[in-house]
Motif scaffolding. Structure first.
Motif, PDB file in Angstrom:
ATOM      1  N   UNK A  16       0.864  -1.174   0.000  1.00  0.00           N
ATOM      2  CA  UNK A  16       0.000   0.000   0.000  1.00  0.00           C
ATOM      3  C   UNK A  16       0.901   1.224   0.000  1.00  0.00           C
ATOM      4  N   UNK A  17       0.814   2.015  -1.072  1.00  0.00           N
ATOM      5  CA  UNK A  17       1.518   3.293  -1.110  1.00  0.00           C
ATOM      6  C   UNK A  17       0.572   4.327  -0.533  1.00  0.00           C
ATOM      7  N   UNK A  18       0.987   4.923   0.578  1.00  0.00           N
ATOM      8  CA  UNK A  18       0.092   5.805   1.322  1.00  0.00           C
ATOM      9  C   UNK A  18       0.617   7.229   1.360  1.00  0.00           C
ATOM     10  N   UNK A  66       4.698  10.580   2.610  1.00  0.00           N
ATOM     11  CA  UNK A  66       4.586   9.312   1.901  1.00  0.00           C
ATOM     12  C   UNK A  66       5.180   8.147   2.683  1.00  0.00           C
ATOM     13  N   UNK A  67       4.470   7.035   2.644  1.00  0.00           N
ATOM     14  CA  UNK A  67       4.929   5.814   3.305  1.00  0.00           C
ATOM     15  C   UNK A  67       4.444   4.616   2.495  1.00  0.00           C
ATOM     16  N   UNK A  68       5.128   3.493   2.677  1.00  0.00           N
ATOM     17  CA  UNK A  68       4.722   2.243   2.044  1.00  0.00           C
ATOM     18  C   UNK A  68       4.490   1.206   3.125  1.00  0.00           C
ATOM     19  N   UNK A  69       3.356   0.539   3.033  1.00  0.00           N
ATOM     20  CA  UNK A  69       2.991  -0.526   3.968  1.00  0.00           C
ATOM     21  C   UNK A  69       3.097  -1.840   3.208  1.00  0.00           C
ATOM     22  N   UNK A  70       3.842  -2.798   3.769  1.00  0.00           N
ATOM     23  CA  UNK A  70       4.032  -4.089   3.108  1.00  0.00           C
ATOM     24  C   UNK A  70       3.635  -5.214   4.053  1.00  0.00           C
TER      25      UNK A  70
END
Length: 107
Positions: free
Chosen positions: A11-13, A61-65
């Motif tokens: 998820x690119x947040x 910006x953050x990425x959830x994996x």
């Protein structure tokens, strides 16, 4: 959002403040949870350093994996997710909450 159990979920947040501007994530913590639709049972929790990477602090910006191993343990169905940010100064903001549909991998 829809995902397949057993796949890598990414998820690119973008986190935004109340005025719609990027939330300054410098020194912030983020927690993402996947719960039952009533929010009573937690199935997954990701946090900065454990599945969440802040990719552009000034841009919010953050990425959830979620790894394939973790997602494989999630039964097909509908869940509720939530992202919560705690700013460096201590203020807490629920950035979003919504529904996630998990589908069977058919493998």
């Amino acid at each position: 959002m829809e995902f397949v159990a057993g796949d890598t979920w990414e998820i690119d947040a973008q986190m935004l403040d109340a005025d719609g501007n990027p939330f300054d994530l410098a020194g912030a913590s983020i927690v993402w949870t996947l719960n039952d639709t009533r929010g009573r049972v937690n199935y997954l929790t990701r946090s900065v350093g454990s599945g969440i990477t802040i990719t552009n602090p000034a841009g919010g910006l953050a990425t959830i994996v979620v790894s394939p191993t973790l997602s494989a343990a999630i039964a097909p169905g509908t869940y509720r997710d939530q992202a919560r940010v705690t700013a460096a100064g201590g203020s807490v903001s629920v950035e979003w909450q919504g529904y996630v549909v998990v589908k069977n991998s058919n493998v």
